[in-house]
Design a protein around this motif. Sequence first.
Motif, PDB file in Angstrom:
ATOM      1  N   MET A  92       0.848  -1.197   0.000  1.00 25.66           N
ATOM      2  CA  MET A  92       0.000   0.000   0.000  1.00 25.66           C
ATOM      3  C   MET A  92       0.886   1.251   0.000  1.00 25.66           C
ATOM      4  O   MET A  92       1.841   1.347   0.769  1.00 25.66           O
ATOM      5  CB  MET A  92      -0.900  -0.014   1.236  1.00 25.66           C
ATOM      6  CG  MET A  92      -1.953   1.059   1.214  1.00 25.66           C
ATOM      7  SD  MET A  92      -2.937   1.128   2.700  1.00 25.66           S
ATOM      8  CE  MET A  92      -3.835  -0.405   2.618  1.00 25.66           C
ATOM      9  N   LYS A  93       0.498   2.207  -0.868  1.00 21.33           N
ATOM     10  CA  LYS A  93       1.279   3.441  -0.950  1.00 21.33           C
ATOM     11  C   LYS A  93       0.881   4.397   0.182  1.00 21.33           C
ATOM     12  O   LYS A  93      -0.194   4.245   0.776  1.00 21.33           O
ATOM     13  CB  LYS A  93       1.012   4.108  -2.300  1.00 21.33           C
ATOM     14  CG  LYS A  93       1.553   3.333  -3.484  1.00 21.33           C
ATOM     15  CD  LYS A  93       1.205   4.022  -4.772  1.00 21.33           C
ATOM     16  CE  LYS A  93       1.645   3.182  -5.956  1.00 21.33           C
ATOM     17  NZ  LYS A  93       1.207   3.734  -7.243  1.00 21.33           N
ATOM     18  N   GLY A  98      -2.493   5.778  -0.088  1.00 19.39           N
ATOM     19  CA  GLY A  98      -3.539   4.840   0.324  1.00 19.39           C
ATOM     20  C   GLY A  98      -3.803   4.942   1.817  1.00 19.39           C
ATOM     21  O   GLY A  98      -4.959   4.949   2.263  1.00 19.39           O
ATOM     22  N   PHE A 115      -7.176   6.136   3.776  1.00 21.09           N
ATOM     23  CA  PHE A 115      -7.822   5.422   4.878  1.00 21.09           C
ATOM     24  C   PHE A 115      -8.024   6.346   6.082  1.00 21.09           C
ATOM     25  O   PHE A 115      -9.042   6.243   6.782  1.00 21.09           O
ATOM     26  CB  PHE A 115      -7.014   4.191   5.277  1.00 21.09           C
ATOM     27  CG  PHE A 115      -7.447   2.962   4.557  1.00 21.09           C
ATOM     28  CD1 PHE A 115      -8.633   2.322   4.883  1.00 21.09           C
ATOM     29  CD2 PHE A 115      -6.687   2.437   3.535  1.00 21.09           C
ATOM     30  CE1 PHE A 115      -9.049   1.192   4.209  1.00 21.09           C
ATOM     31  CE2 PHE A 115      -7.088   1.303   2.848  1.00 21.09           C
ATOM     32  CZ  PHE A 115      -8.278   0.680   3.188  1.00 21.09           C
ATOM     33  N   PHE A 173     -10.929   8.414   5.328  1.00 23.48           N
ATOM     34  CA  PHE A 173     -12.115   7.566   5.446  1.00 23.48           C
ATOM     35  C   PHE A 173     -12.559   7.463   6.909  1.00 23.48           C
ATOM     36  O   PHE A 173     -13.751   7.634   7.221  1.00 23.48           O
ATOM     37  CB  PHE A 173     -11.788   6.190   4.870  1.00 23.48           C
ATOM     38  CG  PHE A 173     -12.872   5.169   5.046  1.00 23.48           C
ATOM     39  CD1 PHE A 173     -14.140   5.372   4.513  1.00 23.48           C
ATOM     40  CD2 PHE A 173     -12.626   3.995   5.721  1.00 23.48           C
ATOM     41  CE1 PHE A 173     -15.133   4.422   4.655  1.00 23.48           C
ATOM     42  CE2 PHE A 173     -13.616   3.039   5.876  1.00 23.48           C
ATOM     43  CZ  PHE A 173     -14.874   3.256   5.342  1.00 23.48           C
ATOM     44  N   LEU A 233     -22.390   2.143   2.612  1.00 25.31           N
ATOM     45  CA  LEU A 233     -21.045   1.714   3.030  1.00 25.31           C
ATOM     46  C   LEU A 233     -21.090   0.307   3.625  1.00 25.31           C
ATOM     47  O   LEU A 233     -20.213  -0.523   3.353  1.00 25.31           O
ATOM     48  CB  LEU A 233     -20.470   2.704   4.047  1.00 25.31           C
ATOM     49  CG  LEU A 233     -20.170   4.109   3.520  1.00 25.31           C
ATOM     50  CD1 LEU A 233     -19.684   5.007   4.634  1.00 25.31           C
ATOM     51  CD2 LEU A 233     -19.148   4.055   2.405  1.00 25.31           C
ATOM     52  N   SER A 238     -12.927  -3.355   4.178  1.00 22.09           N
ATOM     53  CA  SER A 238     -12.637  -1.976   4.580  1.00 22.09           C
ATOM     54  C   SER A 238     -12.211  -1.117   3.387  1.00 22.09           C
ATOM     55  O   SER A 238     -12.448   0.089   3.378  1.00 22.09           O
ATOM     56  CB  SER A 238     -11.532  -1.957   5.642  1.00 22.09           C
ATOM     57  OG  SER A 238     -10.347  -2.491   5.115  1.00 22.09           O
ATOM     58  N   THR A 239     -11.589  -1.760   2.373  1.00 20.38           N
ATOM     59  CA  THR A 239     -11.092  -0.979   1.229  1.00 20.38           C
ATOM     60  C   THR A 239     -12.234  -0.478   0.343  1.00 20.38           C
ATOM     61  O   THR A 239     -12.224   0.682  -0.091  1.00 20.38           O
ATOM     62  CB  THR A 239     -10.128  -1.835   0.379  1.00 20.38           C
ATOM     63  OG1 THR A 239      -9.085  -2.307   1.206  1.00 20.38           O
ATOM     64  CG2 THR A 239      -9.541  -1.024  -0.753  1.00 20.38           C
ATOM     65  N   PRO A 260     -15.556   0.218   0.966  1.00 18.55           N
ATOM     66  CA  PRO A 260     -16.256   1.418   1.469  1.00 18.55           C
ATOM     67  C   PRO A 260     -15.373   2.657   1.451  1.00 18.55           C
ATOM     68  O   PRO A 260     -15.863   3.765   1.199  1.00 18.55           O
ATOM     69  CB  PRO A 260     -16.627   1.049   2.903  1.00 18.55           C
ATOM     70  CG  PRO A 260     -16.528  -0.405   2.988  1.00 18.55           C
ATOM     71  CD  PRO A 260     -15.549  -0.849   1.975  1.00 18.55           C
ATOM     72  N   MET A 261     -14.067   2.470   1.700  1.00 16.22           N
ATOM     73  CA  MET A 261     -13.162   3.617   1.651  1.00 16.22           C
ATOM     74  C   MET A 261     -13.159   4.239   0.246  1.00 16.22           C
ATOM     75  O   MET A 261     -13.245   5.467   0.100  1.00 16.22           O
ATOM     76  CB  MET A 261     -11.745   3.170   2.041  1.00 16.22           C
ATOM     77  CG  MET A 261     -10.731   4.291   2.122  1.00 16.22           C
ATOM     78  SD  MET A 261     -10.007   4.752   0.557  1.00 16.22           S
ATOM     79  CE  MET A 261      -8.875   3.422   0.265  1.00 16.22           C
ATOM     80  N   LEU A 298     -16.550   6.142  -0.243  1.00 15.26           N
ATOM     81  CA  LEU A 298     -16.747   7.374   0.536  1.00 15.26           C
ATOM     82  C   LEU A 298     -15.743   8.461   0.147  1.00 15.26           C
ATOM     83  O   LEU A 298     -16.128   9.625  -0.050  1.00 15.26           O
ATOM     84  CB  LEU A 298     -16.643   7.060   2.031  1.00 15.26           C
ATOM     85  CG  LEU A 298     -16.954   8.219   2.974  1.00 15.26           C
ATOM     86  CD1 LEU A 298     -18.360   8.737   2.732  1.00 15.26           C
ATOM     87  CD2 LEU A 298     -16.818   7.795   4.425  1.00 15.26           C
ATOM     88  N   VAL A 299     -14.482   8.091   0.014  1.00 20.15           N
ATOM     89  CA  VAL A 299     -13.470   9.113  -0.305  1.00 20.15           C
ATOM     90  C   VAL A 299     -13.691   9.664  -1.713  1.00 20.15           C
ATOM     91  O   VAL A 299     -13.578  10.874  -1.937  1.00 20.15           O
ATOM     92  CB  VAL A 299     -12.042   8.538  -0.126  1.00 20.15           C
ATOM     93  CG1 VAL A 299     -10.999   9.560  -0.552  1.00 20.15           C
ATOM     94  CG2 VAL A 299     -11.816   8.146   1.318  1.00 20.15           C
ATOM     95  N   LEU A 346     -16.471  12.113  -1.483  1.00 20.52           N
ATOM     96  CA  LEU A 346     -16.024  13.378  -0.876  1.00 20.52           C
ATOM     97  C   LEU A 346     -15.220  14.211  -1.869  1.00 20.52           C
ATOM     98  O   LEU A 346     -15.259  15.436  -1.847  1.00 20.52           O
ATOM     99  CB  LEU A 346     -15.164  13.089   0.359  1.00 20.52           C
ATOM    100  CG  LEU A 346     -15.889  12.568   1.601  1.00 20.52           C
ATOM    101  CD1 LEU A 346     -14.894  12.259   2.703  1.00 20.52           C
ATOM    102  CD2 LEU A 346     -16.900  13.572   2.089  1.00 20.52           C
ATOM    103  N   LEU A 393      -7.592   6.061  -6.782  1.00 22.62           N
ATOM    104  CA  LEU A 393      -7.437   5.639  -5.378  1.00 22.62           C
ATOM    105  C   LEU A 393      -7.090   4.156  -5.292  1.00 22.62           C
ATOM    106  O   LEU A 393      -6.280   3.741  -4.449  1.00 22.62           O
ATOM    107  CB  LEU A 393      -8.745   5.892  -4.616  1.00 22.62           C
ATOM    108  CG  LEU A 393      -8.965   7.267  -4.003  1.00 22.62           C
ATOM    109  CD1 LEU A 393     -10.361   7.338  -3.413  1.00 22.62           C
ATOM    110  CD2 LEU A 393      -7.941   7.536  -2.918  1.00 22.62           C
ATOM    111  N   THR A 404      -3.573   3.072  -5.365  1.00 23.97           N
ATOM    112  CA  THR A 404      -2.714   3.323  -4.199  1.00 23.97           C
ATOM    113  C   THR A 404      -2.895   2.281  -3.100  1.00 23.97           C
ATOM    114  O   THR A 404      -2.166   2.305  -2.116  1.00 23.97           O
ATOM    115  CB  THR A 404      -3.007   4.716  -3.597  1.00 23.97           C
ATOM    116  OG1 THR A 404      -4.338   4.719  -3.080  1.00 23.97           O
ATOM    117  CG2 THR A 404      -2.856   5.802  -4.614  1.00 23.97           C
ATOM    118  N   VAL A 405      -3.887   1.405  -3.240  1.00 18.66           N
ATOM    119  CA  VAL A 405      -4.105   0.367  -2.220  1.00 18.66           C
ATOM    120  C   VAL A 405      -3.944  -1.013  -2.849  1.00 18.66           C
ATOM    121  O   VAL A 405      -3.781  -1.138  -4.066  1.00 18.66           O
ATOM    122  CB  VAL A 405      -5.510   0.492  -1.583  1.00 18.66           C
ATOM    123  CG1 VAL A 405      -5.644   1.793  -0.814  1.00 18.66           C
ATOM    124  CG2 VAL A 405      -6.596   0.404  -2.641  1.00 18.66           C
TER     125      VAL A 405
END
Lengths: 54, 261
Positions: free
Chosen positions: A1-2, A5, A9, A12, B70, B93-94, B96-97, B100-101, B104, B219, B222-223
């Motif tokens: 994960m960067k 990221g 979170f 979030f 979510l 968890s990823t 919903p993130m 939501l993000v 936003l 996004l 990045t995950v």
Amino acid sequence: MKPLGLFAFAIFAAAITVLFILRRRLKETVKLEEAESILNEEYAHLQKEEKHSW
Amino acid sequence: MSAFTSILALVGPSEDAAPASPPFRDGGTTQPSAQSNAERVSSERVASMQLPASSAQRSLIALSAMIGALVLVSLWGLAVNPVAIGTSLRNASTVPMLLLVSALVCLPAIVVFMRIFVYAPGRVSSLFLSYGLGAFAGSLTMAALAPVIALYYHSSHAAGPLVAKISVVVGLAVGTMIFTRVSARLAKPETTSSLVAIGTRWLTAALLVTGQLAVIAQLASTVDPILDHRTRFGQGIDGAASFDEAKERPHQAPSEGGASQ
């Protein structure tokens, strides 16, 4: 994960917290509006009764 | 809960069905003599369609719908790529993130666009309500398809990711449809059937979907990947750029380590 990221979170988690706080506040506001609406109805009813009594 | 019954009532297609007990009171109908004819018609329409009357009510329903969305996409994330409990929890968890993000990031731009360009834009809380209900409906669709995804992931290596992608597309389509439907319901009565208003409503929805998809893709890059591999969508703008470069320079040898992920 960067790192971005991880930052996403963090945003979030903050947003979730704000969502729940806002929701609680809005619930209170809606309850107050409902109470105000009931009071307005009662006031209008009383005014009508007062007119009839005169 | 009244907020969630309102969500289900607003998402549903029946516009004329009026339940026996309305979820919210309309504070504006207490003194009908003081109202103009247009306001009276508008408030009667709001009451007949069970639409929330005040900004606080709309925002409350929008927030409740977003929280519900979510939770539902979290369920979808649990079903996708269930090779290990750690992967499922990470997805739960990823996803919903990402939702939501990206919301936003996108919504302020859409609010500005709506205020400047859209004909008869309505209130910002109406946009939030439309968006929240659209997200809820799309997430509900994805969560409803989650058992099918889990079944395919457990039984087929090739079909699992494909079914997950199809469920996302279906959820996106349902969400967009509900967004425009709720926007039309919340619009002013004189603009509901106007061609320009319908066009700008769909344009707003298209911009919102496009912008949010672009933000989600970036996004997601990045995950850790949600599916069992990183897709081109999950590579963000770099994935699209590398695709274009590969088309432009087909004979160039790939750089060292360039095909990772």
